[in-house]
Design an enzyme around this catalytic site. Structure first.
Site, short mmCIF file in Angstrom:
data_model
loop_
_atom_site.label_atom_id
_atom_site.label_comp_id
_atom_site.label_asym_id
_atom_site.label_seq_id
_atom_site.Cartn_x
_atom_site.Cartn_y
_atom_site.Cartn_z
N SER A 131 34.88 28.66 -17.96
CA SER A 131 35.08 29.98 -17.36
C SER A 131 33.80 30.40 -16.63
O SER A 131 32.98 29.54 -16.29
CB SER A 131 35.44 30.99 -18.48
OG SER A 131 35.83 32.22 -17.92
N ASN A 132 33.63 31.69 -16.36
CA ASN A 132 32.42 32.19 -15.70
C ASN A 132 32.11 33.58 -16.26
O ASN A 132 32.94 34.16 -16.96
CB ASN A 132 32.62 32.19 -14.17
CG ASN A 132 33.74 33.13 -13.77
OD1 ASN A 132 33.68 34.32 -14.01
ND2 ASN A 132 34.80 32.58 -13.20
N PRO A 133 30.92 34.12 -15.97
CA PRO A 133 30.51 35.37 -16.65
C PRO A 133 30.99 36.68 -16.02
O PRO A 133 30.42 37.73 -16.31
CB PRO A 133 28.98 35.28 -16.62
CG PRO A 133 28.69 34.51 -15.39
CD PRO A 133 29.83 33.56 -15.15
N ALA A 192 37.18 36.66 -10.43
CA ALA A 192 36.37 35.45 -10.26
C ALA A 192 37.21 34.28 -10.77
O ALA A 192 37.09 33.84 -11.92
CB ALA A 192 35.07 35.57 -11.03
#
Ligand code: CTP
Length: 224
Positions: free
Chosen positions: A26-28, A93
């Site tokens: 995933s991403n932040p 995102a």
């Protein structure tokens, strides 16, 4: 007769791509920009559907919130409301890549792969850009370099009306920051800098800029 409310669709947060039932990439992304836009749109009396990936934020009052995890789920949830919306703010995102295989069972640690094979994930916004029939599409571009040239290329490639470009990887802007500075680029060559300001202030400015386009889209939708 009073005009019906503008129908606004917002995506927010990260997506998760699993390679077994308990592990994912995933991403932040915090989801803050999208939630702020949903709140600002609601405050103008717009009808808002917010499709959010995992984000530690409460449902904004008066907004229909659809919580999803994967890119595929986000795509399906957006498609449910897209045909009927006047404006889409695609702040999510979305992961660009996903593991080729997802094991149905938890992989034992001594069997975890050293390398995970990845395949491209669907570009949701590009797909919605192809399906566009009068809706106003607002994309978001997170860049570490060549901000405006890269953002303008995305505006064209994804068939958008506006793109909000921001620099990531510097303090005070981007994924997890409280504040943001955005360069808003339009299809007709327009350019405007918004901020630095809080994500709530930026959201309100974006709604103001997008409102005339969204109103035009609504008029088109309501025309018999
Ligand atoms: N986006 C999307 N689906 C993806 C990737 C991005 O819908 N699989 C959307 C984002 O929500 C954003 C816009 O496309 O509104 C631009 O996203 P960004 O990550 O900046 O661009 P990419 O298309 O991923 O291009 P690159 O990685 O080359 O910067």
């Amino acid at each position: 007769m009073e005009a019906s409310p503008i129908r606004c669709l917002v995506s927010a947060g990260p997506t998760r791509e699993y390679f077994d039932p308990v592990r994912f990439l995933s991403n932040p992304s915090s989801g803050r920009m999208g939630f702020a836009i949903a709140e600002a749109a609601r405050a103008r009396g717009w009808e808002v559907v917010l499709v959010s990936g995992p984000a530690a934020l409460p449902d904004p009052a008066g907004v229909r919130v659809v919580r999803v995890e994967t890119g595929e789920e986000m795509h399906a949830a957006l498609l449910e409301s897209f045909a009927e919306c006047d404006v889409l703010f695609m702040t999510a995102a979305v992961m660009d890549t996903r593991p080729r295989h997802c094991s149905p069972h938890k992989v034992k640690k001594d069997q975890l792969p050293g390398v995970i094979e990845m395949v491209p994930a669907t570009d949701i916004l590009a797909d919605l850009g192809r399906r566009k029939a009068g809706q106003t599409l607002v994309g978001f571009a997170a860049e570490t370099e060549n901000l405006e040239a890269n953002a303008r290329a995305k505006l064209e490639r994804k068939n958008l009306d506006l793109i909000a470009a921001n620099v990531v990887g510097v303090p005070g802007s981007g994924f997890v920051a409280e504040t943001n500075r955005i360069v808003l680029l339009s299809r007709d060559g327009g350019r405007e800098v918004l901020g630095p300001a809080s994500k709530h202030e930026i959201a309100d400015l974006l709604i103001t800029r997008v409102a005339p386009l969204a109103e035009r889209a609504r008029e088109g939708r309501e025309r018999p």
